[in-house]
Design a protein around this motif. Structure first.
Motif, PDB file in Angstrom:
ATOM      1  N   LYS A 120      44.088  -7.238  35.444  1.00 48.70           N
ATOM      2  CA  LYS A 120      43.544  -7.781  34.198  1.00 48.70           C
ATOM      3  C   LYS A 120      44.305  -9.036  33.779  1.00 48.70           C
ATOM      4  N   LEU A 156      49.732  -8.864  28.205  1.00 55.76           N
ATOM      5  CA  LEU A 156      48.305  -8.788  27.894  1.00 55.76           C
ATOM      6  C   LEU A 156      48.059  -8.980  26.399  1.00 55.76           C
ATOM      7  N   ALA A 176      41.197  -0.867  32.833  1.00 50.83           N
ATOM      8  CA  ALA A 176      41.278  -2.238  32.305  1.00 50.83           C
ATOM      9  C   ALA A 176      39.980  -2.962  32.540  1.00 50.83           C
ATOM     10  N   GLU A 210      43.266 -11.869  35.979  1.00 55.56           N
ATOM     11  CA  GLU A 210      41.912 -12.316  35.617  1.00 55.56           C
ATOM     12  C   GLU A 210      41.957 -13.238  34.395  1.00 55.56           C
ATOM     13  N   LEU A 211      42.767 -12.871  33.404  1.00 52.67           N
ATOM     14  CA  LEU A 211      42.871 -13.690  32.193  1.00 52.67           C
ATOM     15  C   LEU A 211      43.522 -15.042  32.484  1.00 52.67           C
ATOM     16  N   GLN A 244      44.738  -9.491  23.994  1.00 45.40           N
ATOM     17  CA  GLN A 244      44.110  -8.265  24.461  1.00 45.40           C
ATOM     18  C   GLN A 244      44.618  -7.085  23.631  1.00 45.40           C
ATOM     19  N   LEU A 271      46.896  -3.150  35.302  1.00 42.60           N
ATOM     20  CA  LEU A 271      47.258  -4.118  34.261  1.00 42.60           C
ATOM     21  C   LEU A 271      47.443  -5.510  34.849  1.00 42.60           C
TER      22      LEU A 271
END
Length: 106
Positions: A34, A80, A106, A37-38, A85, A31
């Motif tokens: 991810k 997230l 993810a 990355e965002l 997301q 998690l």
């Protein structure tokens, strides 16, 4: 986070290293990857990410450095979701008895 002896290798390196909470840490790490990355894709500063996710800047800093022991799975999922997301939790029987556990994709 407590370590235990496990001489037989698995597909979870944290478990192989002896962490009793390896499944939880692996799920958190997936998690956090991810989430990071965002944050990177949106070019957010830690302060901006904190404002959007409802986390404090020090918590965002911990996520950025993958220091996840004091951050819950729920908190990571909420962060997230705040970044638009969709999080799905699927519960199903394990195919093999020893395959039971937690997995995050993810």
């Amino acid at each position: 986070m407590t370590r235990k002896d496990n001489p037989q290798g698995t597909d979870n390196v944290l478990f192989d290293l002896g962490f009793e909470d390896a499944e939880d840490l692996s799920a958190k790490a997936a998690l956090a990857v991810k989430l990071n990355e965002l944050i990177d894709a949106r070019g957010l500063s830690q302060v901006e990410a904190a404002r959007i996710t409802g986390m404090t800047q020090p918590k965002v800093s911990q996520v950025r450095r993958y220091k996840l022991q004091n951050i819950s799975l729920e908190r990571l999922m909420q962060a997230l979701a705040s970044l638009d997301q969709r999080i799905e939790i699927v519960v199903q029987p394990a195919r093999r008895k020893h395959a039971a556990g937690i997995a995050v994709v993810a």
